[in-house]
Design an enzyme around this catalytic site. Structure first.
Site, PDB file in Angstrom:
ATOM      1  N   VAL A   1      61.522  14.403  18.486  1.00 26.31           N
ATOM      2  CA  VAL A   1      62.725  13.699  18.949  1.00 26.31           C
ATOM      3  C   VAL A   1      62.979  12.378  18.240  1.00 26.31           C
ATOM      4  CG1 VAL A   1      63.797  12.542  20.941  1.00 26.31           C
ATOM      5  CG2 VAL A   1      62.827  14.834  21.190  1.00 26.31           C
TER       6      VAL A   1
ATOM      7  N   LYS B   1      67.894  17.243  19.992  1.00 27.71           N
ATOM      8  CA  LYS B   1      67.017  16.273  20.652  1.00 27.71           C
ATOM      9  C   LYS B   1      67.458  16.017  22.092  1.00 27.71           C
ATOM     10  CE  LYS B   1      66.091  14.114  16.180  1.00 27.71           C
ATOM     11  NZ  LYS B   1      66.353  12.950  15.302  1.00 27.71           N
TER      12      LYS B   1
END
Length: 441
Positions: A137, A210
């Site tokens: 992420v 993400k």
């Protein structure tokens, strides 16, 4: 204090050896003693699957390389596989095969997790393996583990953040230096922040993957990439940046995952107008930052380099140490839960504040007419300002002005109805510019 010498060896293999993978391999090989002391086991790098085994990779023994990724994951002597090859189809099958054999997996693959995270998590749980993905992420920023472990006893209500360094750099150049979009993108490419084909970044797809991962962890609900509303920055102009700057705001591309009062969640990626006082507003350059709100802990901020070989490798190595410790103890770490099955709201049902700007004929009564459009749809206005136009088109009898309106929170489908009515009004000149606002009550 003397730490007993490890008596166990864990075999580690890798899928991929690009910018991140080569850095990870060098760290495993070069920090062997430290890693053994931290994990309680010798980490033995036994094989690395690559496309081209003859490519020079300084600091890594050529005998480690293989082009047979399938044979690698089918090995019966592996404890941990690090997946840094990227891609979804093909990679999914390899990761699923490894987890199904009880081999723990560390991955940096956001696209894979956004598309197949629930499936892979289930396979890992059923076979007593770990699936860790801190690097997926925000590079070196620790955000996955806080959501997965540190805050798991709290109720998270909002995760909002800058999770793509390329777009943040571009918008920072447009804000700080008055650059137009094309020039800012070209500079980002020159510096290596943007790919030759920047589509995944500038159209928001990277951030959307993400956002799906963050929302899944924050709200204990499986969120797929296809459920994330996605809008990029390629249509933003220097005029947009200047206009919101006059009002004391900045433009950012944000990933937003929010829990609504009706227990639905909204998960979206799009340009956002933020007040300059917001913690995310001052995050410049290619940095990432994620802002979390929860019932008990309150407001938390995580910031740092979100991409690049070394920061991402740092996150991979952190997961590797954790997974290795679990293997030494004979346990798997806590798996993320998806028990709530919350509904992911459509964008039309999502609530935001909005900024609208549009050119109108500058004559008495026009402001009131425009305001009445919002009133007829039950939309409350936060601020209204009028910017005088230039001398304008000599052929026009009435000069023009620009109205800039910021609303209180309302549902997206309602504001779209307002836009449709405005664009059919005789006083309007041109199209309505619509942007979403966060951080304004």
């Amino acid at each position: 204090m003397t730490i007993p010498a490890p008596t166990r060896t864990l075999n580690v293999a890798m899928l991929g050896c690009g910018t991140v993978g080569s850095q990870v391999a060098r760290l495993i090989l070069g920090q062997a003693d430290d890693l053994a002391a931290r994990t309680g086991a010798h980490l033995n790098l036994v094989s690395i699957a690559v496309v081209n085994a003859h490519k020079a990779r300084p600091g890594i023994d050529k005998s480690l390389f293989t082009t047979d990724s399938q044979a690698l994951v089918e090995r019966t002597d592996l404890d941990i596989i690090i997946e840094v090859m990227g891609g979804v189809e093909g990679t999914r099958e390899l990761v699923a095969e490894a987890l199904g054999r009880g081999t723990s997996v560390v991955t940096a693959n956001k696209a894979l997790l956004a598309a197949h995270g629930a499936e892979l998590t289930t396979i890992a749980h059923e076979h007593g393996a770990d699936l860790y993905y801190e690097a997926a992420v925000a590079g070196a920023i620790p955000i996955i583990r806080p959501l997965r472990e540190s805050l798991v006893g709290d109720e998270i209500t909002l995760v909002i953040g800058i999770v793509n360094g390329t777009t943040n750099y571009i918008l920072d150049q447009m804000t700080s230096h008055g650059a137009d979009y094309a020039d800012a993108l070209a500079e980002a490419q020159r510096l290596g922040y943007a790919e030759a084909d920047p589509t995944a970044d500038v159209e928001g797809y990277d951030a959307a993957a993400k956002a799906a991962i963050l929302a899944t962890l924050a709200f204990h609900t499986s969120v797929h990439f296809d459920q994330v509303y996605c809008e990029g920055i390629s249509q933003l102009t220097a005029a947009d940046v200047t206009a919101v700057g006059r009002l004391g705001f900045v433009l950012k591309l944000l990933a937003v995952a929010q829990l609504a009062e009706d227990d639905q969640i909204s998960v979206r990626v799009h340009p956002v107008i933020l007040p300059q006082s917001h913690p995310l507003a001052s995050v410049g350059g290619a940095y990432n930052a994620i802002f979390v709100e929860s019932r008990a802990a309150g407001r938390l901020m995580f910031m740092g380099p979100g991409a690049g070989g070394e920061p991402t490798a740092s996150a991979v190595m952190g997961d590797l140490v954790t997974v290795a410790r679990n293997r030494v103890r004979g346990v798997a770490g806590p798996a993320p839960t998806s028990y709530t099955d919350r509904v992911v709201a459509t964008m039309g049902d999502t609530e935001c504040s909005y900024y609208l700007s549009f050119e109108v004929a500058d004559r008495p009564g026009v402001l009131a007419q425009a305001a009445s459009v919002f009133g007829s749809h039950g939309v409350s206005l936060h601020t209204v300002s009028q910017i005088p136009g230039d001398e304008g088109d000599p052929g026009r009898d009435v000069p023009s002005a620009t109205l800039a309106i910021m609303t209180h929170r309302t549902r997206e489908h309602v504001i779209r109805d307002c836009v449709k009515e405005l664009e059919g009004s005789p006083f309007l000149r041109g199209r309505v510019r619509l942007l979403r606002v966060e951080g304004v009550k």
